[in-house]
Motif scaffolding. Structure first.
Motif, PDB file in Angstrom:
ATOM      1  N   ILE A 263      16.457  13.863  22.916  1.00  0.00           N
ATOM      2  CA  ILE A 263      16.640  14.081  21.469  1.00  0.00           C
ATOM      3  C   ILE A 263      15.465  13.503  20.704  1.00  0.00           C
ATOM      4  O   ILE A 263      14.899  14.138  19.804  1.00  0.00           O
ATOM      5  CB  ILE A 263      17.951  13.446  20.984  1.00  0.00           C
ATOM      6  CG1 ILE A 263      19.140  14.183  21.574  1.00  0.00           C
ATOM      7  CG2 ILE A 263      18.024  13.459  19.464  1.00  0.00           C
ATOM      8  CD1 ILE A 263      20.476  13.587  21.168  1.00  0.00           C
ATOM      9  N   VAL A 267      13.160  15.814  18.398  1.00  0.00           N
ATOM     10  CA  VAL A 267      13.229  15.587  16.944  1.00  0.00           C
ATOM     11  C   VAL A 267      11.860  15.231  16.395  1.00  0.00           C
ATOM     12  O   VAL A 267      11.471  15.673  15.312  1.00  0.00           O
ATOM     13  CB  VAL A 267      14.252  14.483  16.612  1.00  0.00           C
ATOM     14  CG1 VAL A 267      14.093  14.023  15.174  1.00  0.00           C
ATOM     15  CG2 VAL A 267      15.653  14.992  16.830  1.00  0.00           C
TER      16      VAL A 267
ATOM     17  N   PRO C 133      17.494  14.495   9.132  1.00  0.00           N
ATOM     18  CA  PRO C 133      17.321  14.035  10.525  1.00  0.00           C
ATOM     19  C   PRO C 133      18.562  14.309  11.373  1.00  0.00           C
ATOM     20  O   PRO C 133      18.444  14.642  12.553  1.00  0.00           O
ATOM     21  CB  PRO C 133      17.069  12.535  10.384  1.00  0.00           C
ATOM     22  CG  PRO C 133      16.585  12.341   9.012  1.00  0.00           C
ATOM     23  CD  PRO C 133      17.240  13.384   8.185  1.00  0.00           C
ATOM     24  N   LEU C 136      18.462  17.854  12.435  1.00  0.00           N
ATOM     25  CA  LEU C 136      17.450  18.045  13.474  1.00  0.00           C
ATOM     26  C   LEU C 136      17.915  17.492  14.813  1.00  0.00           C
ATOM     27  O   LEU C 136      17.598  18.036  15.870  1.00  0.00           O
ATOM     28  CB  LEU C 136      16.139  17.380  13.046  1.00  0.00           C
ATOM     29  CG  LEU C 136      15.438  18.048  11.870  1.00  0.00           C
ATOM     30  CD1 LEU C 136      14.187  17.284  11.508  1.00  0.00           C
ATOM     31  CD2 LEU C 136      15.089  19.487  12.199  1.00  0.00           C
ATOM     32  N   THR C 137      18.685  16.398  14.766  1.00  0.00           N
ATOM     33  CA  THR C 137      19.200  15.832  16.001  1.00  0.00           C
ATOM     34  C   THR C 137      20.138  16.810  16.700  1.00  0.00           C
ATOM     35  O   THR C 137      20.096  16.971  17.916  1.00  0.00           O
ATOM     36  CB  THR C 137      19.944  14.515  15.718  1.00  0.00           C
ATOM     37  OG1 THR C 137      19.089  13.651  14.988  1.00  0.00           O
ATOM     38  CG2 THR C 137      20.361  13.839  17.005  1.00  0.00           C
ATOM     39  N   ARG C 139      19.963  19.858  16.688  1.00  0.00           N
ATOM     40  CA  ARG C 139      19.200  20.926  17.305  1.00  0.00           C
ATOM     41  C   ARG C 139      18.370  20.429  18.482  1.00  0.00           C
ATOM     42  O   ARG C 139      17.800  21.231  19.228  1.00  0.00           O
ATOM     43  CB  ARG C 139      18.279  21.557  16.257  1.00  0.00           C
ATOM     44  CG  ARG C 139      18.242  23.007  16.451  1.00  0.00           C
ATOM     45  CD  ARG C 139      17.635  23.784  15.342  1.00  0.00           C
ATOM     46  NE  ARG C 139      17.167  25.030  15.913  1.00  0.00           N
ATOM     47  CZ  ARG C 139      17.957  26.028  16.273  1.00  0.00           C
ATOM     48  NH1 ARG C 139      19.257  25.917  16.140  1.00  0.00           N
ATOM     49  NH2 ARG C 139      17.449  27.117  16.798  1.00  0.00           N
ATOM     50  N   ALA C 140      18.291  19.126  18.647  1.00  0.00           N
ATOM     51  CA  ALA C 140      17.464  18.558  19.701  1.00  0.00           C
ATOM     52  C   ALA C 140      18.261  18.093  20.907  1.00  0.00           C
ATOM     53  O   ALA C 140      17.682  17.767  21.928  1.00  0.00           O
ATOM     54  CB  ALA C 140      16.666  17.370  19.134  1.00  0.00           C
ATOM     55  N   ALA C 141      19.573  18.045  20.772  1.00  0.00           N
ATOM     56  CA  ALA C 141      20.381  17.541  21.887  1.00  0.00           C
ATOM     57  C   ALA C 141      20.628  18.649  22.894  1.00  0.00           C
ATOM     58  O   ALA C 141      20.951  19.767  22.508  1.00  0.00           O
ATOM     59  CB  ALA C 141      21.721  17.027  21.357  1.00  0.00           C
ATOM     60  N   PRO C 142      20.494  18.366  24.186  1.00  0.00           N
ATOM     61  CA  PRO C 142      20.794  19.379  25.192  1.00  0.00           C
ATOM     62  C   PRO C 142      22.252  19.812  25.083  1.00  0.00           C
ATOM     63  O   PRO C 142      23.147  18.959  25.000  1.00  0.00           O
ATOM     64  CB  PRO C 142      20.546  18.666  26.522  1.00  0.00           C
ATOM     65  CG  PRO C 142      19.737  17.467  26.203  1.00  0.00           C
ATOM     66  CD  PRO C 142      20.056  17.096  24.808  1.00  0.00           C
ATOM     67  N   TYR C 199      25.169  23.087  17.841  1.00  0.00           N
ATOM     68  CA  TYR C 199      23.760  23.380  18.072  1.00  0.00           C
ATOM     69  C   TYR C 199      23.248  24.456  17.118  1.00  0.00           C
ATOM     70  O   TYR C 199      22.147  24.350  16.579  1.00  0.00           O
ATOM     71  CB  TYR C 199      23.575  23.845  19.518  1.00  0.00           C
ATOM     72  CG  TYR C 199      22.162  24.195  19.863  1.00  0.00           C
ATOM     73  CD1 TYR C 199      21.749  25.515  19.922  1.00  0.00           C
ATOM     74  CD2 TYR C 199      21.229  23.194  20.123  1.00  0.00           C
ATOM     75  CE1 TYR C 199      20.442  25.822  20.224  1.00  0.00           C
ATOM     76  CE2 TYR C 199      19.922  23.511  20.433  1.00  0.00           C
ATOM     77  CZ  TYR C 199      19.534  24.825  20.480  1.00  0.00           C
ATOM     78  OH  TYR C 199      18.242  25.141  20.774  1.00  0.00           O
TER      79      TYR C 199
END
Lengths: 286, 558, 324
Positions: A263, A267, C133, C136-137, C139-142, C199
């Motif tokens: 993450i 990010v 943020p 965005l997190t 969208r960044a987590a698997p 997501y």
């Protein structure tokens, strides 16, 4: 060197982008100095004095984050995973950016048949579903991190290429390009010496998104069991934890940190790219 | 230097001594062959079989101490099979397993097919072991009717394999099953040696305690076929056993018992057997089971079912004496015929399969046939198969051994965490395929209080196979050394979490009559022992790398 | 109209090109398809017969022509394992993927649109500072990581939802419609849909916010002159026309992209969908089935791209004005 100024301007304007750059910087440092930061060999199966396997230890003592089900040190794996993540991420980003930028430049500047051909090629690349394609690659070629890079290089360049193409098309009619043409500069010189620097900031932005995309894809492929079994990446750690029932055993110290690292890196890429809000959504037609 | 005889003598002695010193101090490389290449150990992928993968890693790590460079390569089952089975000359080392099946309650199937020279090219002897002495004894035990005499021969066979270390046997896994004891009467489960409580007799006998009369069990593998002429994996054989009947079945004792047969009578010369068919058997579509159906079931495989052909090849002739009596004439006496054939072949309806097989094209077999109705005569009837989700079987109330449950429902759950979760929540009430950590299962049952966990030693076994076609694995001493370097106890504890017993034979301790007592202890292990075996055989370690004995080259240098 | 025809022809072209790439990819990859039949004691002749049966011994060009002609008739060959036509196997599980995708997208977009508008409204506040943020997190987590955590917490720990599958074991339904609208199905659908939605909501949220900001900037000056009128109503009315258009386009594109990307979520929740079918087929070297599943996913992607393009073209006010 205008693009350098623009790139340097981001951190000053946007604190989020600055935070992103900082995160990247920290991870790069960790990756470079990984060998000195780890406490054990990440791949070594560890035993204690009684020749018993040192497995499923909670964090503490010799093992900052405990040990896995096979007796390996989690902290060392996490640190070494930085290297794997950044290698895959940066390689993929470089590939995508290079291909996308070059094709966008050529397509936007020369137009005509070249443009049509390249844009049709882009449409085909966009028509191939991404994760299924990488799965097929990974299943048929030997499991390796490079499957992810190949998949990204082949399929993810259209987004940056299209945007750069649009930018080039608007630049090509400008006065300073006309001036260069008049003074006898050849098309390639104009393209790479005069136009390219103006689009590099766009390339940089797509690069930062591509890094995150590559790391996420590598994690998914490892999770599905198509990843290489002999290198330590965060995706491998998550797959290992999943296969060893880490959650059922309550080993959150094993399952959560690699996820958080992924993450963080992804990010960071998004934050950097947010320096230019209007370029965040490449799927839109403009 | 004087050129007289004394001077010459002194000079010669000096020269010889110098030469001796020089030669003696030459690096050992001159005394050894080529370095041994990097070896690849193939294994199932970690997520699919974590125990096997962990064992492979432990073995690789141990062999590195001998000076070998070993890499473990995990891959999906079909890829592993492709490498090991179809490309027999290309691999060096592989992890493998023999699954525990009821038919394997008689050691013949494994002890013959795994090591007999006729199965080297394309059969189960994929390691390439050729030993005429072994062949003779293996054939002999097949025709020995007296059990005690036969046991002596089977003991000899186990000794030969141990001596030659054809496989590095690892463990017989301890299978763990569990069920919800508030749903099922624990006293009605039946344990079959080597198979645990997940077997035909349990499914047939188990009694529900309350309102829930459906058994919901699980499989961790996707299901690919339900076809009486085809076994694609372990899971579909559970289903075919329930839908189709057989002449005999392996009983809880491990011996074949009459099932569709009323009586089974052998002739004096052990070359023919007469069977009377049970009265009143019906196919699920209402038509009666006849002697013609039986003949068809045993003759069709010759041409149409490659998986079953080896087991009916020994039948010279089938005679229908009358409507319920059939006589089988064999080409040679076969002590294992009841187990390997009568308890293995499924009885299928001729009126349904004959037209289906007649419609096959050249080269196709019964395995290509999709018989939607899946008509058998067994205690369970086929209801439906929702792809990737579940198989539902209904109890056949008109069967002479009708089950006490109402439905048998198999759910496909790929995620081992979810499997355990579903057992605890009640979405499953019989855990039939658990590939995870047994410790977690036991902890769960202690915490929940409504689960019963049952462990039993498997007939099957896990092992490491050497490819005897490729040096240095053609050298028995090398194999013995490598096998000695494997710490079975460590693998048992570390890879299998203690849920296994060490193995040194294809015959599991679960088969108490056939297993050679103490054969595990007959294998000496230890790193020092391994090193000394290597040294005695001429292998030398140079700069930390193991080399062939002098004069041998590495044919597969990479 | 001309535009529509052009785009349609273009869509067919892309479909053909991808099908061709797929065909050659599967034929030229290493690995014998027959590895699937390994438990056999098959002889060399039987292997040869099997190869002939599946038409693998014909020259590549002939196989390709057969492939194309069959494809146009809707015949995707026969699965090695299931012994059924690929189309049948794929269509059994395809609706489940579609439902999962639609459900998660609807949740994601409903939430994203409202939250995005809200964040735009609260520009410059701490809500935005925390919200961006956070989005965005997500969208960044698997996705599988998130899914496993949700599964462990809401299913194993709390027991609120089932642990896998699409329906309870052995449940009987009078019709497919009954089955998918039942509470049983919906409770099985909830966790995987939420995982995906978490997501997916990032995109519509940020998109909506961005468009709203543009709108607000324009209107703000005019707003200052209008007193006593609810800025909210006027802004919303304006935004509805302009800001939602790109979001609608993104929704169509989202369907195309999500069907293929669901595979990890389908594995975590044992959801019987087409992604899982693809993974299974690929692992088992059942390449007619793998090919068929892949083509199906591609078809959805390409068709949705086409629909998105055409919808945008039809609804874009600039385009409409220009063609008047």
């Amino acid at each position: 060197m205008r693009w350098l100024n623009t790139a340097a301007a981001i951190p000053r304007r946007d604190p989020f982008a600055f935070a992103g750059l900082l995160l990247y910087f920290v991870f790069v440092l960790i990756a470079i100095f990984a060998d000195s930061l780890i406490t054990h060999d990440p791949r070594e199966i560890l035993f204690d004095a009684n020749y018993d396997l040192v497995r499923n230890l909670a964090p503490g003592g010799d093992h900052i984050l405990g040990t896995t089900f096979s007796g390996r040190d989690i902290y060392s794996q996490l640190v070494m995973g930085t290297r794997g993540a950044l290698i895959v991420g940066v390689t993929a980003a470089v590939c995508v950016v290079t291909i996308g930028t070059v094709l966008g430049l050529i397509s936007g500047y020369f137009g005509g048949l070249t443009d049509t051909l390249l844009m049709r090629l882009a449409d085909i690349a966009l028509g191939v579903p991404f994760l299924p394609f990488v799965i097929v690659l990974a299943a048929f070629l030997n499991p390796s991190q490079w499957n992810v890079v190949i998949g990204i290089a082949l399929l993810l360049w259209p987004q940056s290429a299209r945007v750069i193409r649009a930018q080039v098309m608007s630049l090509r009619e400008r006065a300073f390009i006309e001036a260069a043409r008049v003074t006898g500069a050849g098309p390639w010189r104009i393209l790479f010496v005069h136009i390219a620097p103006n689009v590099l900031s766009l390339s940089f932005l797509y690069a930062s998104i591509a890094v995150g995309w590559a790391i996420l894809t590598e994690a998914s492929i490892s999770f599905l069991g198509f990843g290489p079994s002999n290198s330590v990446t965060w995706g491998y750690m998550l797959q290992d934890a999943y296969a060893s029932q880490a959650l059922g055993r309550g080993q959150y110290y094993w399952f959560v940190p690699p996820g958080l690292c992924i993450i963080a890196v992804v990010v960071a890429g998004f934050l950097i790219s947010r320096g230019y809000e209007e370029i965040l959504f490449p799927k839109l037609k403009d | 230097m004087l050129l007289n005889s004394k001077g010459l003598l002194r000079a010669t002695i000096a020269a010889v001594t110098t030469a001796a010193i020089v030669v003696g101090s030459l690096p050992a490389a001159a005394e050894s062959g080529d370095p041994i290449r990097k070896l690849t150990l193939i294994s199932r992928a970690q997520a699919a079989n974590p125990q096997q993968f962990q064992a492979a890693e432990l073995i690789a790590q141990a062999w590195q101490q001998l000076g070998l460079d070993v890499e473990v390569q995990g891959m999906p089952r079909p890829q592993q099979s492709d490498a090991v089975w179809y490309n027999r000359d290309t691999w060096d080392l592989t992890m493998w397993q023999m699954a525990g099946r009821p038919e394997r309650s008689d050691p013949d199937e494994l002890i013959y097919n795994l090591f007999h020279s006729t199965t080297v090219e394309s059969g189960y002897n994929f390691v390439g072991y050729v030993n005429p002495n072994y062949d003779d004894i293996a054939e002999k035990q097949r025709v020995t009717a007296n059990r005690a005499d036969r046991k002596v021969l089977i003991d000899q066979l186990q000794d030969i394999i141990n001596e030659d270390q054809v496989y590095a046997f690892l463990v017989h896994p301890l299978q763990t099953f569990a069920f919800d004891k508030t749903v099922w009467d624990a006293g009605t489960t039946i344990e079959q040696p080597g198979l645990g409580i997940k077997n035909f007799w349990t499914f047939s006998n188990i009694e529900p305690l309350g309102a829930q009369k459906d058994m919901i069990l699980n499989s961790s593998d996707e299901l690919n076929a339900i076809n009486p002429f085809y076994i694609s994996g372990a899971t579909d054989s559970w289903i075919t056993e329930l839908i189709w009947d057989r002449m005999m079945r392996i009983g809880p004792s491990g011996l074949a018992e009459p099932w569709a047969a009323e009586t089974v009578t052998w002739a004096e010369d052990a070359k023919s057997v007469t069977i009377t068919l049970r009265d009143g058997m019906m196919w699920h579509d209402g038509t009666p089971v006849t002697a013609e159906d039986v003949v068809f079931s045993f003759t069709a495989p010759v041409k149409f079912a490659p998986m079953y052909k080896p087991f009916v090849d020994g039948i010279a002739n089938i005679e229908v004496v009358d409507a319920s009596t059939i006589r089988f004439d064999l080409t040679t006496p076969n002590a294992a015929f009841e187990t390997s054939t009568l308890a293995k072949l499924n009885l299928v309806p001729k009126h349904i399969w004959e037209p289906l097989l007649a419609a096959l094209r050249e080269g196709e077999s019964a395995e290509s046939v999709l018989e939607q109705s899946r008509i058998g005569s067994g205690p369970f009837k086929f209801n439906r198969w929702a792809t990737q989700q579940e198989v539902v079987l209904d109890a056949n109330a008109t069967h002479w051994a009708a089950p006490k449950m109402e439905r048998w429902i198999l759910r496909i759950v790929l995620n081992v965490e979810a499997t355990l979760g579903m057992l605890r929540s009640g979405e499953l009430n019989f855990l039939s395929d658990y590939t995870g950590d047994p410790v977690l299962l036991i902890e769960a049952s202690e915490a929940d209080g409504d689960l019963t966990v049952v462990e039993s030693v498997d007939i099957g076994f896990q092992y490491l196979a050497f490819n005897l076609r490729r040096p240095p694995f053609d050298d028995a001493a090398f194999r013995r050394a490598l096998s000695a370097a494997i710490n079975r106890e460590l693998i048992r504890k570390a890879a299998y979490n203690g849920f296994a017993v060490t193995s040194n034979s294809v015959v599991s301790p679960a088969l108490s009559f056939w297993h050679k007592a103490g054969i595990e202890a007959e294998l000496d292990t230890g790193m020092d022992l391994a090193k000394s075996i290597l040294a005695d055989a001429g292998y030398v370690v140079v700069d930390g790398k193991l080399h062939y004995p002098t004069g041998k080259t590495e044919p597969f240098a990479n | 109209m001309a535009y529509f025809l052009r785009r349609f022809a273009h869509m067919l072209f892309v479909l053909w090109a991808v099908a061709t790439i797929l065909f050659f990819m599967f034929r030229l990859m290493p690995g014998t398809p027959l590895a699937a039949f390994i438990d056999n004691t098959t002889t060399a002749e039987q292997q040869a017969a099997l190869i002939a049966q599946f038409g693998l011994d014909k020259p590549l060009g002939e196989q390709y022509w057969l492939f194309l002609t069959n494809l146009m008739q809707g015949d995707l060959g026969q699965s090695f394992f299931f012994k059924k036509p690929v189309v049948e196997v794929v269509m059994e599980v395809f609706p489940n993927s579609v439902i999962l995708t639609l459900a998660s997208l609807i949740i994601a977009y409903a939430f994203g649109i409202v939250a995005g508008a809200y964040l735009a409204w609260r520009r410059g506040s701490w809500v935005e500072g925390l919200g961006i943020p956070l989005v965005l997190t997500t969208r960044a987590a698997p996705e599988f990581w998130l899914g496993m955590v949700l599964l462990a917490f809401f299913s194993f720990h709390l027991g609120w939802f089932p642990s896998g599958g699409a329906n309870s074991s052995g449940s009987d339904w009078s019709s497919d419609w009954q089955r998918v609208t039942s509470l049983d199905y919906l409770s099985h659908l909830f966790l995987p849909a939420i995982t995906l939605a978490i997501y997916l909501q990032g995109l519509p949220l940020l998109l909506m916010r961005s468009n709203m900001l543009n709108v607000l900037q324009e209107e703000f000056i005019t707003m200052a002159r209008m007193k006593g009128l609810s800025t909210w109503t006027i802004v919303m009315r304006h935004a509805a026309r302009n800001a939602l258009l790109p979001v609608a386009t993104a929704f169509a594109l989202g369907i195309g992209g999500a069907v293929g990307g669901n595979v990890v979520v389908e594995t975590v929740f044992s959801w019987p969908g087409i992604g899982r079918l693809l993974v299974n087929a690929v692992s088992a070297s059942d390449y007619p089935l793998a090919q068929g599943a892949f083509l199906m996913i591609t078809a959805v992607l390409v068709v949705m791209n086409f629909i998105a393009d055409v919808t945008y073209h039809l609804l874009d006010p600039r385009v409409r004005i220009a063609t008047r």
